[in-house]
Design an enzyme around this catalytic site. Structure first.
Site, mmCIF file in Angstrom:
data_model
loop_
_atom_site.group_PDB
_atom_site.id
_atom_site.type_symbol
_atom_site.label_atom_id
_atom_site.label_comp_id
_atom_site.label_asym_id
_atom_site.label_seq_id
_atom_site.Cartn_x
_atom_site.Cartn_y
_atom_site.Cartn_z
ATOM 1 N N LYS A 71 45.123 53.782 35.078
ATOM 2 C CA LYS A 71 46.174 53.893 34.059
ATOM 3 C C LYS A 71 46.986 55.151 34.321
ATOM 4 C CE LYS A 71 46.693 53.483 29.059
ATOM 5 N NZ LYS A 71 46.089 52.908 27.867
ATOM 6 N N HIS B 114 50.311 49.740 33.113
ATOM 7 C CA HIS B 114 49.673 51.010 33.452
ATOM 8 C C HIS B 114 50.377 51.795 34.549
ATOM 9 C CE1 HIS B 114 45.521 50.100 31.472
ATOM 10 N NE2 HIS B 114 46.550 49.876 30.676
ATOM 11 N N ASP C 220 53.057 51.454 27.570
ATOM 12 C CA ASP C 220 51.985 50.452 27.650
ATOM 13 C C ASP C 220 51.788 49.793 26.291
ATOM 14 O OD1 ASP C 220 49.738 49.067 28.618
ATOM 15 O OD2 ASP C 220 48.373 50.659 28.008
ATOM 16 N N ASP D 132 46.064 40.853 29.042
ATOM 17 C CA ASP D 132 45.743 42.020 28.221
ATOM 18 C C ASP D 132 46.935 42.379 27.338
ATOM 19 O OD1 ASP D 132 44.682 44.234 27.061
ATOM 20 O OD2 ASP D 132 44.562 45.448 28.878
ATOM 21 N N ASP E 16 46.826 46.555 35.806
ATOM 22 C CA ASP E 16 47.369 46.193 34.492
ATOM 23 C C ASP E 16 48.870 46.449 34.533
ATOM 24 O OD1 ASP E 16 48.366 46.683 31.754
ATOM 25 O OD2 ASP E 16 46.279 46.468 31.128
ATOM 26 N N TRP F 159 37.203 50.123 32.408
ATOM 27 C CA TRP F 159 38.327 50.993 32.056
ATOM 28 C C TRP F 159 37.822 52.068 31.103
ATOM 29 C CZ3 TRP F 159 40.528 51.931 27.120
ATOM 30 C CH2 TRP F 159 41.589 52.851 27.154
ATOM 31 N N HIS G 292 45.636 42.338 34.861
ATOM 32 C CA HIS G 292 45.810 42.326 33.408
ATOM 33 C C HIS G 292 47.294 42.084 33.173
ATOM 34 C CE1 HIS G 292 42.055 44.505 31.624
ATOM 35 N NE2 HIS G 292 41.765 43.364 32.217
ATOM 36 N N GLU H 141 39.865 49.760 36.581
ATOM 37 C CA GLU H 141 41.248 49.665 36.084
ATOM 38 C C GLU H 141 41.849 51.058 35.897
ATOM 39 O OE1 GLU H 141 41.558 47.707 32.295
ATOM 40 O OE2 GLU H 141 43.747 47.769 32.284
ATOM 41 N N ASP I 221 51.585 46.635 25.341
ATOM 42 C CA ASP I 221 50.745 45.439 25.246
ATOM 43 C C ASP I 221 51.373 44.314 24.434
ATOM 44 O OD1 ASP I 221 48.176 46.173 26.711
ATOM 45 O OD2 ASP I 221 48.374 47.875 25.358
HETATM 46 C C1 RNT Z 1 43.700 49.907 28.121
HETATM 47 C C2 RNT Z 1 43.373 48.900 29.162
HETATM 48 C C3 RNT Z 1 42.188 48.038 28.865
HETATM 49 C C4 RNT Z 1 42.139 47.576 27.414
HETATM 50 C C5 RNT Z 1 41.044 46.597 27.135
HETATM 51 C C6 RNT Z 1 40.847 46.372 25.686
HETATM 52 O O1 RNT Z 1 44.883 50.551 28.357
HETATM 53 O O2 RNT Z 1 44.483 48.127 29.439
HETATM 54 O O3 RNT Z 1 42.164 46.972 29.740
HETATM 55 O O4 RNT Z 1 43.355 47.053 27.006
HETATM 56 O O5 RNT Z 1 39.903 46.993 27.776
HETATM 57 ZN ZN ZN Z 2 44.182 46.429 30.739
#
Ligand code: RNT
Ligand code: ZN
Length: 413
Positions: free
Chosen positions: A223, A257, A289, A321, A254, A180, A281, A221, A291
């Site tokens: 986004k 994302h 996003d 994640d 993810d 990523w 993720h 990955e 998290d």
């Molecule tokens: C960032 C991505 C990625 C990170 C990690 C730490 O938006 O989701 O996966 O969260 O690599």
């Molecule tokens: Zn991620």
């Protein structure tokens, strides 16, 4: 036990075998991310901040400050999570007295992690770290206009792949190497195409050396946007979906994302027609996003249902994640991982044949009645049985174990 027998009976009335579901659940490994333990700081410098538009917020005491503390915390967390799992390491979590720059990292710098993982019976996954570094300050790495910066990050990526392969070989379990990059523009770019061509070329160079699949597999990955890259993310979903298909890579989805109203679960079966392996993720975006820790919400349940109903468990690697620094970091791991398992259990306890039959017969009323009646079944008793059989606490016992540990590490600042 009595409650389980009762639950077993109730599920059996719908044609569902709870013992078979528990056996399947115990085979599913979750790749637990190291970065929840220390707010994505890593161990390269003392004053590291994550950068790249990702950020843990909060100041709950107890952040792991050293690799040893992080391993202690992980041992504790894995001790409360049923099953056998994996640890997902980022390159910035090296454990060494040396201070190699990102373009000089080697497997040796991660040797304590490999020894520990072997000891604990854990598999390892890996990630190159394309953020929190002076050469990433512009939020441009592999797509940077300056070829010297691109070369630096290509070298980092190549080394990360070799490290992942080394870990996989050492532990006899294929490591996912997830790529990523934060690359993008805050404001409207003049030439998106040029930036995407540069990213493509850098990836081509980074990935040119084939490595054995039984040791490692690359994932990319995508986004939608991030803080500081609101106008354009170079590695968008379309970019990586196409790239993964062309190059035979895993695609990482993810949950944070995409547009907040998109169903990421819906994407799985679509992507699975063109990509042979997926990486997830699991996360909980809140408005963006953000998290947040995975809860047992509809999105995660939907994801688990897709994995089971579309028979994708065998070719999806499930990773987490999230990073929340407002609560106990070890509790976050335990809650998020167990919720992922609960969602999977839920999905494994559905009468898929009957649901599918009603759908094929266009009996959509029956499909809906089934789906709704099934919500009332005693999933909790089956989960409790899983915890009992694997010698893991649940309910109040889980709460006090989490609190005791959190108190024990509260002196860390
Ligand atoms: C960032 C991505 C990625 C990170 C990690 C730490 O938006 O989701 O996966 O969260 O690599
Ligand atoms: Zn991620």
């Amino acid at each position: 036990m009595e409650q389980y027998t009762h639950a077993q009976d109730q599920f059996a009335q719908w044609g569902v075998d709870t013992d078979a579901a528990l056996a399947q659940l115990s085979e599913i490994s979750i790749s637990v991310h190291c970065w929840q333990g220390d707010d994505v700081r890593g161990f390269e410098t003392q004053d590291a901040s994550s950068g790249g538009g990702i950020q843990a917020t909060g100041n709950h005491p107890g952040r792991a400050r050293t690799p040893d503390e992080l391993r202690d915390d992980l041992e504790f967390a894995f001790g409360l999570i049923p099953g056998r799992h994996r640890l997902n390491l980022h390159a910035c979590y090296m454990d060494t007295d040396q201070s190699p720059d990102r373009d000089a990292i080697e497997l040796a710098h991660f040797a304590p992690w490999v020894d520990w993982a072997r000891d604990q019976g854990l598999g390892l996954d890996f990630n190159p770290t394309f953020f929190a570094h002076p050469k990433a300050d512009d939020n441009l790495t592999l797509s940077h206009p300056d070829p010297a910066i691109r070369d630096f990050w290509v070298e980092h990526g190549r080394r990360a792949r070799d490290i992942a392969a080394g870990m996989g070989a050492a532990l006899g379990s294929s490591a996912a190497n997830n790529i990523w990059v934060p690359d993008g523009y805050k404001d409207t770019p003049a030439d998106r195409m040029a930036a995407r061509r540069r990213l493509e070329l850098s990836l081509d160079r980074m990935l040119e050396n084939p490595l054995p699949r039984e040791h490692m597999r690359d994932a990319v990955e995508s986004k939608l946007f991030g803080i500081g890259v609101e106008a354009c993310t170079i590695g968008s979903h379309e970019f990586y979906m196409g790239y993964a298909i062309r190059k035979g890579l895993m695609l990482c989805l993810d949950m944070g994302h995409f547009h907040p109203t998109e169903s990421v679960a819906d994407k799985l079966s679509a992507v699975a027609l063109s990509v042979d392996e997926m990486l997830l993720h699991l996360s909980r975006p809140m408005r963006w996003d953000s998290d947040h820790v995975v809860t047992l919400n509809d999105d995660v349940l939907a994801m688990a249902r897709e994995l089971v109903s579309a028979d994708l468990l065998g070719r999806t690697r499930i990773g987490l994640d999230f990073f929340d620094a407002t609560i106990s970091r070890t509790a976050a791991w335990v809650i998020g991982t167990r919720n992922t398992q609960k969602a999977l259990l839920h999905a494994l306890l559905q009468p898929w044949t009957e649901l599918r039959m009603s759908e094929d017969a266009l009996d959509h009323s029956k499909r809906l009645i089934l789906q709704e009646e099934l919500r009332d079944l005693p999933y909790g008793a089956v989960w409790q049985e899983f915890c009992d059989r694997t010698d893991r606490p649940a309910g109040r016992n889980l709460m006090s174990a989490l609190r005791d540990y959190s108190d024990r590490v509260a002196h860390r600042t």
